[in-house]
Write a protein that holds these residues in place. Sequence first.
Motif: not given
Length: 141
Positions: A72-75, A134-141
């Motif tokens: 994963v990467a952010v920009a 990024l934290l939200q994206a890392a949470q399992p659905s």
Amino acid sequence: AESCTGGLVAAAVTSVAGASDWFDRGFVTYSNAAKSDLLGVNPELFARVGAVSPEVASAMALGARHRAGVEVAVAITGIAGPGGGTAEKPVGTVWFGLAWKEGDAVRSETRHALFKGDRDNVRLQAAEFVLRWLLQAAQPS
């Protein structure tokens, strides 16, 4: 991959003990040349849509993910001020990119924010925004 935040995200992440368990590297690509050289952003994008755009944010995130070989990467690319703003892209305009590997595919998403305040406030709000995303994206659905 940071532009207007100049490394604030990497600094925030690495200030926490244990970050080395999951944080690999950061890119500070303040200039367009750095975005191209380090992340592989096509220079034609800057002429066509400008550095502060969803296209460049996505290309930065995809390039950072690819060049670092990470999951994963952010920009972040934006206009922190006090100068540099236009009617179409006022000071405080920031675009964010997120790129991740999903199975055999690589996906990306962009988000936009318009922050208020002086240069320091815009930069801090941008760093916080991308870390929350990024934290939200890392949470399992």
